[in-house]
Design a protein around this motif. Structure first.
Motif, short mmCIF file in Angstrom:
data_model
loop_
_atom_site.label_atom_id
_atom_site.label_comp_id
_atom_site.label_asym_id
_atom_site.label_seq_id
_atom_site.Cartn_x
_atom_site.Cartn_y
_atom_site.Cartn_z
N THR A 188 0.84 -1.20 0.00
CA THR A 188 0.00 0.00 0.00
C THR A 188 0.88 1.25 0.00
OG1 THR A 188 -0.11 0.06 2.42
CG2 THR A 188 -1.76 -1.26 1.28
N HIS B 254 1.12 3.23 2.28
CA HIS B 254 1.63 3.49 3.62
C HIS B 254 3.02 2.89 3.83
CE1 HIS B 254 -2.27 5.10 4.79
NE2 HIS B 254 -2.85 4.02 4.29
N TRP C 64 6.38 4.64 -0.64
CA TRP C 64 6.25 6.10 -0.47
C TRP C 64 7.47 6.82 -1.04
CZ3 TRP C 64 9.39 9.22 2.66
CH2 TRP C 64 8.98 10.56 2.76
#
Length: 342
Positions: free
Chosen positions: A174, A176, A181
């Protein structure tokens, strides 16, 4: 005639008196049979203590080795020749080498062996190269060098479970996840690290690299500190730079240590278990949805504890043991070649 000093004349009688005291005690011992027996017992206990104390001190290791090392090894060797289930370990049916021959026909075994090799290669080579570089930096006088030596050993002291769970969060598919990121900041799409073949193996290898680089760096550092400084001084007088000194002085002197760390890291990669187990979702022994990072350790665990085929898992364990024996023989051959070339 030379006069004898007064202190010499007065000391002569005392010498005779002092020598007479031990002789008097010896006569008293001979006259006292009980004292003689006590002296003989003390002498006998002393001889026994000198003879048997070393064996008593090392006995706990061998007792634990027999109970938790030798007996399981012999039992798994015997179980590998039988068809036996985990629920009924005493109900054995002789099958000879059938468990081993089935491994040669099992695609999952070859997949686990291939994954073990690739994960070991991806984790061992960068790990040892970085450890060698860190040790070279710490070998020179740095401010707070003791702090850095303790800091690089911290990952080794960290629990496997704690470290793996942190890396699971970092490699989360994800947004997160920290890795995805960071990739998003440079315009790269999120990567499904756990479900990809090479991405999952790279993620598992990164955990191994993080945990063991500092440990190997300290081994290299200890070996570097044993290299005589005269070699570096001679190389510096000849105009060698630090990089040339590292190539032509440090590396040749560290050949036995480098070989040792390569063998130990290879053995550790062959037995890799905790990192891939905890990296998969739900701590599954399959090593991902498509067995993409299932190692030999996970395959053994799956056959023995989930499928309850104790005989087959014992055959896998002995196959791993034979692989480690081959690694040891290769180490011995390379060591002989290095000694001859030196």
């Amino acid at each position: 005639m030379t006069d004898i000093p007064s202190d010499t004349r007065t000391a002569a009688p005392s010498t005779g008196e002092e020598g007479a005291a031990p002789r008097a005690r010896s006569v008293a011992l001979l006259a006292d049979p009980a004292a003689e027996r006590r002296r003989a017992r003390r002498s006998r206990r002393y001889r026994w203590d000198m003879k048997w104390s070393p064996y008593a001190l090392i006995a706990p290791f061998f007792l634990f080795f027999i109970a938790f090392g030798l007996f399981p090894l012999l039992y798994t060797g015997w179980a590998s020749l039988h068809r036996v289930e985990l629920g009924t370990p005493t109900d054995m049916e002789w099958v000879g080498l059938r468990n081993f021959s089935r491994l040669l026909e099992d695609d999952f075994f070859w997949n686990a062996l291939r994954n073990t090799f690739t994960i070991g290669l991806i984790s061992t080579v960068p790990q040892l190269l970085m450890a060698l570089g860190l040790a070279h930096l710490l070998h020179y006088r740095l401010r707070g060098s003791m702090f850095f030596r303790v800091a690089i050993l911290t990952p080794y002291a960290t629990s496997v479970a704690a470290a793996t769970l942190v890396f699971v969060l970092m490699f989360s598919r994800t947004d997160h996840g920290m890795i995805n990121w960071a990739l998003g900041l440079v315009g790269v799409d999120a990567v499904d690290w756990q479900n990809g073949d090479w991405t999952a193996q790279f993620a598992v290898s990164s955990i191994v690299i993080w945990r063991w680089t500092g440990y190997n760096a300290l081994i290299y550092l200890a070996a570097m500190q044993a290299i005589p400084n005269d070699l570096y001084e001679s190389a510096a007088l000849d105009g060698a730079s630090r990089w040339q000194q590292f190539r032509h002085v440090t590396i040749p002197s560290l050949r036995p240590t480098i070989l040792f760390t390569c063998v130990v890291s290879t053995i550790g990669a062959t037995q890799l278990f905790g990192e891939p187990l905890l990296f998969s979702q739900g701590a599954s022994p399959t090593g991902g949805s498509d067995h993409q990072f299932q190692t030999l350790g996970l395959y053994l665990y799956e056959q023995g504890w989930f499928n309850q085929h104790l005989g087959r898992s014992s055959a896998i364990a002995w196959t791993m043991f034979l692989i480690l024996v081959l690694i040891g023989l290769l180490n011995w051959a390379i060591s002989r070649w290095i000694r001859r070339s030196a």
